[in-house]
Motif scaffolding. Structure first.
Motif, PDB file in Angstrom:
ATOM      1  N   ASP A  49      -0.206  -7.836   7.715  1.00 13.40           N
ATOM      2  CA  ASP A  49      -0.286  -8.427   9.056  1.00 13.40           C
ATOM      3  C   ASP A  49       0.610  -9.660   9.153  1.00 13.40           C
ATOM      4  O   ASP A  49       1.359  -9.829  10.122  1.00 13.40           O
ATOM      5  CB  ASP A  49      -1.736  -8.808   9.372  1.00 13.40           C
ATOM      6  CG  ASP A  49      -1.889  -9.524  10.688  1.00 13.40           C
ATOM      7  OD1 ASP A  49      -1.972  -8.854  11.737  1.00 13.40           O
ATOM      8  OD2 ASP A  49      -1.919 -10.778  10.688  1.00 13.40           O
TER       9      ASP A  49
ATOM     10  N   TYR B 255       2.441  -4.087  -1.951  1.00 21.01           N
ATOM     11  CA  TYR B 255       3.142  -3.764  -0.701  1.00 21.01           C
ATOM     12  C   TYR B 255       4.310  -4.728  -0.550  1.00 21.01           C
ATOM     13  O   TYR B 255       4.207  -5.898  -0.921  1.00 21.01           O
ATOM     14  CB  TYR B 255       2.179  -3.923   0.475  1.00 21.01           C
ATOM     15  CG  TYR B 255       2.785  -3.598   1.830  1.00 21.01           C
ATOM     16  CD1 TYR B 255       2.758  -2.304   2.326  1.00 21.01           C
ATOM     17  CD2 TYR B 255       3.367  -4.593   2.608  1.00 21.01           C
ATOM     18  CE1 TYR B 255       3.306  -1.998   3.560  1.00 21.01           C
ATOM     19  CE2 TYR B 255       3.923  -4.300   3.841  1.00 21.01           C
ATOM     20  CZ  TYR B 255       3.882  -2.998   4.317  1.00 21.01           C
ATOM     21  OH  TYR B 255       4.428  -2.703   5.539  1.00 21.01           O
TER      22      TYR B 255
ATOM     23  N   PHE C 172     -10.131  -0.141  11.872  1.00 24.76           N
ATOM     24  CA  PHE C 172      -9.744  -0.108  10.470  1.00 24.76           C
ATOM     25  C   PHE C 172     -10.846   0.571   9.659  1.00 24.76           C
ATOM     26  O   PHE C 172     -12.023   0.558  10.038  1.00 24.76           O
ATOM     27  CB  PHE C 172      -9.549  -1.531   9.938  1.00 24.76           C
ATOM     28  CG  PHE C 172      -8.145  -2.045  10.031  1.00 24.76           C
ATOM     29  CD1 PHE C 172      -7.427  -2.363   8.904  1.00 24.76           C
ATOM     30  CD2 PHE C 172      -7.536  -2.217  11.275  1.00 24.76           C
ATOM     31  CE1 PHE C 172      -6.125  -2.844   8.981  1.00 24.76           C
ATOM     32  CE2 PHE C 172      -6.250  -2.692  11.368  1.00 24.76           C
ATOM     33  CZ  PHE C 172      -5.531  -3.001  10.212  1.00 24.76           C
TER      34      PHE C 172
ATOM     35  N   LYS D 221      -2.739  -6.300  13.166  1.00 26.70           N
ATOM     36  CA  LYS D 221      -3.952  -5.565  12.829  1.00 26.70           C
ATOM     37  C   LYS D 221      -4.624  -5.011  14.081  1.00 26.70           C
ATOM     38  O   LYS D 221      -5.110  -3.862  14.087  1.00 26.70           O
ATOM     39  CB  LYS D 221      -4.924  -6.463  12.053  1.00 26.70           C
ATOM     40  CG  LYS D 221      -4.465  -6.794  10.647  1.00 26.70           C
ATOM     41  CD  LYS D 221      -5.463  -7.649   9.896  1.00 26.70           C
ATOM     42  CE  LYS D 221      -6.708  -6.881   9.520  1.00 26.70           C
ATOM     43  NZ  LYS D 221      -7.604  -7.653   8.642  1.00 26.70           N
TER      44      LYS D 221
ATOM     45  N   TRP E 200      -4.039  -5.887   3.545  1.00 23.62           N
ATOM     46  CA  TRP E 200      -3.669  -5.741   4.948  1.00 23.62           C
ATOM     47  C   TRP E 200      -3.497  -7.086   5.647  1.00 23.62           C
ATOM     48  O   TRP E 200      -2.763  -7.199   6.621  1.00 23.62           O
ATOM     49  CB  TRP E 200      -4.649  -4.842   5.704  1.00 23.62           C
ATOM     50  CG  TRP E 200      -3.956  -3.591   6.132  1.00 23.62           C
ATOM     51  CD1 TRP E 200      -4.014  -2.372   5.547  1.00 23.62           C
ATOM     52  CD2 TRP E 200      -3.010  -3.476   7.201  1.00 23.62           C
ATOM     53  NE1 TRP E 200      -3.182  -1.485   6.180  1.00 23.62           N
ATOM     54  CE2 TRP E 200      -2.554  -2.129   7.211  1.00 23.62           C
ATOM     55  CE3 TRP E 200      -2.516  -4.342   8.162  1.00 23.62           C
ATOM     56  CZ2 TRP E 200      -1.629  -1.648   8.134  1.00 23.62           C
ATOM     57  CZ3 TRP E 200      -1.587  -3.858   9.084  1.00 23.62           C
ATOM     58  CH2 TRP E 200      -1.154  -2.534   9.064  1.00 23.62           C
TER      59      TRP E 200
ATOM     60  N   VAL F  67      -5.389   2.810   7.346  1.00 21.10           N
ATOM     61  CA  VAL F  67      -5.422   1.349   7.373  1.00 21.10           C
ATOM     62  C   VAL F  67      -6.834   0.892   7.015  1.00 21.10           C
ATOM     63  O   VAL F  67      -7.812   1.293   7.632  1.00 21.10           O
ATOM     64  CB  VAL F  67      -4.982   0.806   8.747  1.00 21.10           C
ATOM     65  CG1 VAL F  67      -3.503   1.047   8.946  1.00 21.10           C
ATOM     66  CG2 VAL F  67      -5.756   1.437   9.892  1.00 21.10           C
TER      67      VAL F  67
ATOM     68  N   ASP G 218      -9.355  -2.423   5.852  1.00 19.40           N
ATOM     69  CA  ASP G 218      -9.479  -3.873   5.976  1.00 19.40           C
ATOM     70  C   ASP G 218      -9.664  -4.506   4.601  1.00 19.40           C
ATOM     71  O   ASP G 218     -10.784  -4.693   4.120  1.00 19.40           O
ATOM     72  CB  ASP G 218     -10.651  -4.221   6.890  1.00 19.40           C
ATOM     73  CG  ASP G 218     -10.544  -5.643   7.453  1.00 19.40           C
ATOM     74  OD1 ASP G 218      -9.526  -6.304   7.182  1.00 19.40           O
ATOM     75  OD2 ASP G 218     -11.470  -6.070   8.158  1.00 19.40           O
TER      76      ASP G 218
END
Length: 259
Positions: A197, A93, A224, A212, A193, A187, A189
């Protein structure tokens, strides 16, 4: 104790050392498959393989390097006798708005998220075709590939591409008995992520965890997702009950996208 749905199958999972990829490895092993855990961190791959047992194998893999792809596929086949299932869970990402995007960073995202899927699939599919026993390929896209996210233009483009790649591969390979499908998580966890965040929070001047919380509150399910929920869909697509499912992308996202 295994469910037996994947007994006798060998599954190669990229990105298998953490997050969704690790959960897929764990679930596949639970269902009776022998798992090849492949990721950048070879030591972590070996640790995960040791944790799940069942003759699992951990191999270092860089999906941006053809030599690494070829070596892992070759080693996996030599060690197990053949690969029946490929899961492309490796991905990265990056936060880049259209006003900030650079060629270098975009190229890196595309190399991992697009080229990695194409050329990993090519290497395994060639083996599956030659072997003549069919197979399954499961790609991980993202809801960002369906609806976009403002500050992540390259990532969103890469995940949208995965859906199209899945469809093209599926129509090409089904004549060989190879089913190709995709999963679009919402989304989830995972360690990724936590990175999202931190990066988005820093842009907006927020405290760690604030992004989050905001995102979770916007999910119709109110939370999530868990990696194991994504792995359950992967196990279904890899198993005998999904034999007539071809070229589809499943939303596993708590109701974020309806299709």
């Amino acid at each position: 104790m295994t469910t037996g749905k994947l007994d006798g199958k060998v599954a190669l999972v990229t990105g298998g050392a953490s997050g969704i990829g690790k959960a897929v490895c764990e679930r596949f092993a639970q269902d009776g498959a022998r798992v090849i855990v492949a990721d950048l961190d070879g030591a972590r791959c070996e640790a995960v393989a040791s944790e799940i047992g069942g003759g699992a194998l951990g191999l270092a893999l860089d999906v941006t390097q053809q030599e690494s792809i070829d070596a892992v596929v070759r080693q996996g086949i030599e060690a197990t006798g053949g690969v029946d299932i490929l899961v492309n869970a490796a991905g990265i990402y990056d936060v880049q708005s259209i006003l900030e995007v650079t060629r270098e960073r975009t190229s890196r995202v595309f190399q991992v998220n697009i080229d990695g899927v194409i050329f990993m699939s090519q290497a395994v599919a060639r083996h599956m075709v030659e072997r003549g026993q069919g197979g399954r390929i499961i790609n991980f896209s993202s809801q960002a590939g369906r609806r976009g996210e403002g500050p992540a233009v390259a990532y969103c483009a890469s995940k949208a591409a995965v859906i199209s790649i899945t469809q093209s591969m599926a129509l090409d390979l089904i004549r060989h008995g190879i089913n190709v499908n995709a999963i679009a998580p919402g989304v989830v966890d995972t360690p990724m992520w936590d990175v999202v965040d931190a990066k988005l929070g820093a842009r907006e001047g927020l405290q760690p965890g604030d992004v989050k919380k905001r995102v979770a509150a916007a999910v119709p399910a109110g939370r999530f997702g868990y990696p194991a929920e994504q792995a359950a869909m992967a196990a279904f697509l890899a198993g005998p009950d999904a034999a007539y499912i071809v070229a589809q992308c499943y939303n596993v996202d708590g109701g974020n996208v309806m299709s």
